[in-house]
Scaffold this motif. Structure first.
Motif, short mmCIF file in Angstrom:
data_model
loop_
_atom_site.label_atom_id
_atom_site.label_comp_id
_atom_site.label_asym_id
_atom_site.label_seq_id
_atom_site.Cartn_x
_atom_site.Cartn_y
_atom_site.Cartn_z
N PRO A 146 -4.76 1.29 5.33
CA PRO A 146 -3.52 2.03 5.11
C PRO A 146 -3.42 2.54 3.66
O PRO A 146 -3.92 1.87 2.74
N TRP A 147 -2.84 3.68 3.54
CA TRP A 147 -2.55 4.26 2.21
C TRP A 147 -1.05 4.21 1.99
O TRP A 147 -0.27 4.26 2.93
N SER A 148 -0.70 4.09 0.72
CA SER A 148 0.72 4.24 0.39
C SER A 148 1.04 5.73 0.34
O SER A 148 0.14 6.57 0.27
N GLY A 149 2.33 6.04 0.38
CA GLY A 149 2.75 7.43 0.28
C GLY A 149 2.81 8.11 1.64
O GLY A 149 2.43 7.53 2.66
N ARG A 150 3.28 9.38 1.59
CA ARG A 150 3.42 10.09 2.85
C ARG A 150 2.13 10.75 3.27
O ARG A 150 1.86 10.95 4.44
N SER A 154 0.16 12.36 -2.10
CA SER A 154 1.13 11.50 -2.80
C SER A 154 0.78 10.02 -2.70
O SER A 154 1.53 9.16 -3.18
N GLY A 155 -0.33 9.75 -2.10
CA GLY A 155 -0.64 8.33 -1.84
C GLY A 155 -1.91 7.85 -2.49
O GLY A 155 -2.58 8.59 -3.20
N ALA A 156 -2.20 6.58 -2.20
CA ALA A 156 -3.42 5.94 -2.70
C ALA A 156 -3.77 4.78 -1.76
O ALA A 156 -2.87 4.19 -1.14
N PRO A 157 -5.07 4.47 -1.63
CA PRO A 157 -5.44 3.34 -0.75
C PRO A 157 -4.79 2.03 -1.23
O PRO A 157 -4.66 1.82 -2.43
N ILE A 158 -4.36 1.22 -0.28
CA ILE A 158 -3.77 -0.09 -0.64
C ILE A 158 -4.90 -1.11 -0.66
O ILE A 158 -5.64 -1.28 0.31
N ASP A 165 4.44 -3.50 -0.13
CA ASP A 165 5.52 -3.39 0.84
C ASP A 165 5.92 -1.92 0.92
O ASP A 165 6.66 -1.41 0.09
N LEU A 166 5.39 -1.32 1.90
CA LEU A 166 5.59 0.12 1.98
C LEU A 166 6.27 0.51 3.28
O LEU A 166 5.87 1.43 3.97
N SER A 167 7.27 -0.29 3.57
CA SER A 167 7.95 -0.01 4.82
C SER A 167 8.59 1.39 4.79
O SER A 167 8.78 2.02 5.82
N ALA A 168 8.88 1.83 3.57
CA ALA A 168 9.52 3.16 3.47
C ALA A 168 8.53 4.27 3.82
O ALA A 168 8.83 5.15 4.61
N SER A 169 7.33 4.22 3.28
CA SER A 169 6.35 5.26 3.62
C SER A 169 4.95 4.69 3.50
O SER A 169 4.72 3.72 2.80
N GLY A 170 4.04 5.33 4.13
CA GLY A 170 2.66 4.87 4.18
C GLY A 170 2.00 5.57 5.34
O GLY A 170 2.69 6.08 6.23
N PHE A 171 0.68 5.63 5.34
CA PHE A 171 -0.01 6.25 6.48
C PHE A 171 -1.37 5.61 6.64
O PHE A 171 -1.85 4.89 5.74
#
Ligand SMILES: Nc1nc2c(ncn2[C@@H]2O[C@H](COP(=O)(O)OP(=O)(O)OP(=O)(O)O)[C@@H](O)[C@H]2O)c(=O)[nH]1
Length: 628
Positions: A146-150, A154-158, A165-171
């Motif tokens: 999973p990556w953070s961000g939308r 806008s994201g980066a690998p977790i 804790d990326l309940s708000a956004s992540g993909f």
């Protein structure tokens, strides 16, 4: 009626303890079977929820796999477009694939060349940490961490070690290699987890359970759990081993620190993904808990009521039993008192110190002593002085040794009269074996004893003259012979036969003859010394035993007196009767001579006296007899 019912109950229930044991067994049995039922219901509730979780996991896995197959196809289709039409085509693709946030083409350095989101262009996606691993699996849909961000822009690998804790956004990034002519191009898509999470949440409410989606290697991709940490590596070795070995299964685990869940998992047939469906055990057991509570609320009061009732009955029956036992004891005591009071036998109860503690009415009637006379006294009160010391020693020996003595006692009444009692004395011992009482039961057998003595007298005496008969003579002679041998003294045996007695009978009749016999017998008896015996052995024949003679001549005076007594005239009414007597004498001891032989010798000597002219005596002399 009521008491009869209770009595029957007591009888049928046997011992009260047995009844209580029965009730306790019954209560324990019902409680145990209830507990077992509750346990079975729990097992069934858990099994039912395992089955439900398994079905749900399968349905969700099915949905996920189908979605990804569709996505895979979409990606292949999109990759066939040339780069010029790609940008608008990607937008069209995205409109039909709500699960995607973006779709991009990568160059050979894994950098985004074209993307539905222009901001992504130039971002390096990288091809590491994807499952299945490349490059040999390049033409499969590969699942990344999973990556953070939308989106990529806008994201980066977790990183695993620091899950966010990326309940708000992540993909979730997915890669797919597609061949176009001789060219291989890589397509990257950003998968929107919320699309799936919403779907799963609709299928499984949060209070019922949670849905997790993991990669085969245990990296968490998405979850309906609000505390979910995407990119976290599941550490449960057993779980990881199981999902890598079997397609589906179930187990229990603890989530949120202390919440146990029933987990069913199902691995995707086509993608390296596992769907884990967790049902809160609390929820799974909620119905069971309610039903169990209802069952216990029904059974417990009934058991309690049975226990209370049984205890009450037990206590009541015990009380009734105790009262009945007391009543029986009272009856027994009353009966014993009645027996004691009204017994025809005298009863004496003495304590261990041999002091009289009670006597009954018969005691007073027989002995003449009142209860007050006797209380506190030793039973020696009745002693007659007739028994030797050895006799009493033997009584005590048997009483203390065997516990009782039975026999006859000569006792003395208060008025001094002797009486014979037949008596049983028992020693009553306590539980430790110590003597507590002596109980004597006695009856006055004096009349019986007298009758017995009379009979004995008749058996041993001549009814006409009352002199000892032949049987008693034999007895006395034996005793006298033993006595004479022991004392070294002589005894003389005299055989006396009247002379001319037949003529009296013939002249005056038998009755007159009887009178003569009686009179002469009495006179001869008086002529003897004390200790001598005169016996009538038949008709006009008598035998005399003269004892304690120092020498033979000592008997001569007695013999003279005897003959004189026999020869003296007898006045019978107006008649004067006169006979004489001939006597034969023999002495003892003699070697090898018994009682019968002695009598025989005297008889023979008497025969010689008759021959010598009667009214005389002859001493037995064997030689003389042989000559005669
Ligand atoms: N009155 C009476 N006579 C008896 C009784 N018993 C036996 N006699 C008789 O006594 C007699 C005894 O017989 P004997 O001794 O021969 O007679 P006796 O005249 O004395 O003869 P000697 O001894 O030779 O002198 C018999 O006639 C018996 O019947 C009895 O109880 N009463």
């Amino acid at each position: 009626m009521k008491s009869r019912l209770i009595a029957t109950l007591v009888q049928h229930l046997g011992s009260h303890l047995g009844f209580m044991v029965f009730v306790l067994l019954f209560v324990t049995g019902v409680a145990a079977s209830t507990a077992y039922t509750v346990y079975r219901m729990r097992v069934e509730a858990l099994a039912q929820h395992v089955a439900i979780a398994t079905v749900q996991a399968r349905a969700i896995e099915d949905h996920l796999t189908q979605s990804l197959v569709l996505l895979d196809q979409t990606v292949i289709n999109a990759s066939q477009m040339n780069s010029g039409e790609a940008s608008w085509s990607f937008e069209g693709v995205l409109r039909n694939a709500p699960a995607l946030r973006s779709i991009s083409l990568l160059d050979d350095k894994q950098r985004i060349m074209f993307s539905s989101n222009p901001a992504n262009v130039g971002i390096r996606v990288g091809a590491d940490d994807y499952l299945p691993p490349g490059p040999e699996n390049c033409d499969l849909l590969r699942i990344g961490r999973p990556w953070s961000g939308r989106d990529f822009a806008s994201g980066a690998p977790i990183r695993t070690l620091q899950p966010a804790d990326l309940s708000a956004s992540g993909f979730i990034p997915l890669l797919r290699c597609v061949r176009r002519g001789d060219q291989v191009i890589t397509v990257a898509v950003a998968l929107n987890p919320d699309y799936f999470i919403n779907y799963y949440s609709a299928r499984l409410a949060g209070e019922v359970g949670l849905v997790d989606v993991l990669r085969y290697d245990g990296i968490q991709l998405m979850s309906t759990d609000e505390q979910f940490l995407p990119g976290e590596q599941r550490q449960d070795e057993r779980f990881l081993t199981r999902i890598s070995e079997i397609e589906s299964g179930s187990f229990e685990q603890v989530l949120h620190g202390d919440q146990t869940v029933i987990s069913a998992f199902r691995a995707s047939r086509l993608f390296p993904l596992v769907v884990v469906l967790n049902v809160w055990r609390k929820h799974a057991l909620a119905t069971w808990a309610a039903e169990s509570q209802r069952l216990l609320l029904m059974v417990a009061p009934v058991l309690l009521a049975v226990l209370v009732l049984a205890t009450w009955l037990y206590v009541h029956l015990r009380r009734v039993g105790a009262l009945q036992a007391e009543a029986r004891q009272r009856d027994r005591d009353r009966l014993a008192a009645t027996v004691f009071t009204h017994s025809r036998e005298g009863i004496v109860i003495a304590n261990a110190d041999v002091r009289i503690v009670d006597v009954n009415e018969a005691f007073t009637r027989i002995t003449g002593y009142s209860r007050e006379d006797a209380l506190g006294k030793n039973p020696r009160l009745l002693s007659s002085g007739q028994h030797s010391r050895e006799f009493y020693v033997e009584v005590w020996r048997k009483l203390l040794g065997e516990g009782y003595w039975f026999g006859e006692f000569w006792n003395r009444r208060k008025n001094g009269e002797l009486f014979v009692s037949q008596i049983t004395i028992s020693a009553v011992r306590g539980s430790r074996g110590e003597i507590q009482n002596f109980v004597s039961l006695f009856s006055d057998i004096t009349p019986m004893k007298e009758r017995q003595l009379q009979l004995e007298h008749i058996a041993h005496h001549d009814t006409l003259t009352r002199l000892p008969n032949r049987a008693l003579l034999a007895d006395r002679l034996r005793q006298a012979m033993v006595h004479s041998q022991r004392r070294g003294q002589l005894l003389a045996l005299v055989f006396v036969d009247l002379d001319g007695f037949k003529a009296v009978n013939d002249s005056y009749g038998h009755d007159v003859g009887d009178v003569l016999l009686i009179t002469l017998a009495e006179r001869m008896r008086i002529a003897l010394r004390e200790g001598d015996t005169l016996a009538r052995i038949g008709g006009d024949e008598f035998v005399v035993i003269l004892v304690d003679l120092e020498q033979r001549q000592d008997c001569e005076p007695v013999l003279e007196r005897l003959l004189q007594a026999a020869a003296a005239p007898v006045q019978e009414r107006k008649r004067v009767l006169q006979v004489s007597a001939s006597a034969g004498v023999t002495f003892y001891p003699q070697a090898g001579v018994d009682a019968d032989q002695l009598i025989h010798q005297a008889d023979q000597a008497m025969y010689l006296a008759k021959q010598a002219g009667k009214n005389c005596y002859r001493i037995y002399d064997e030689e003389e007899f042989v000559r005669a």
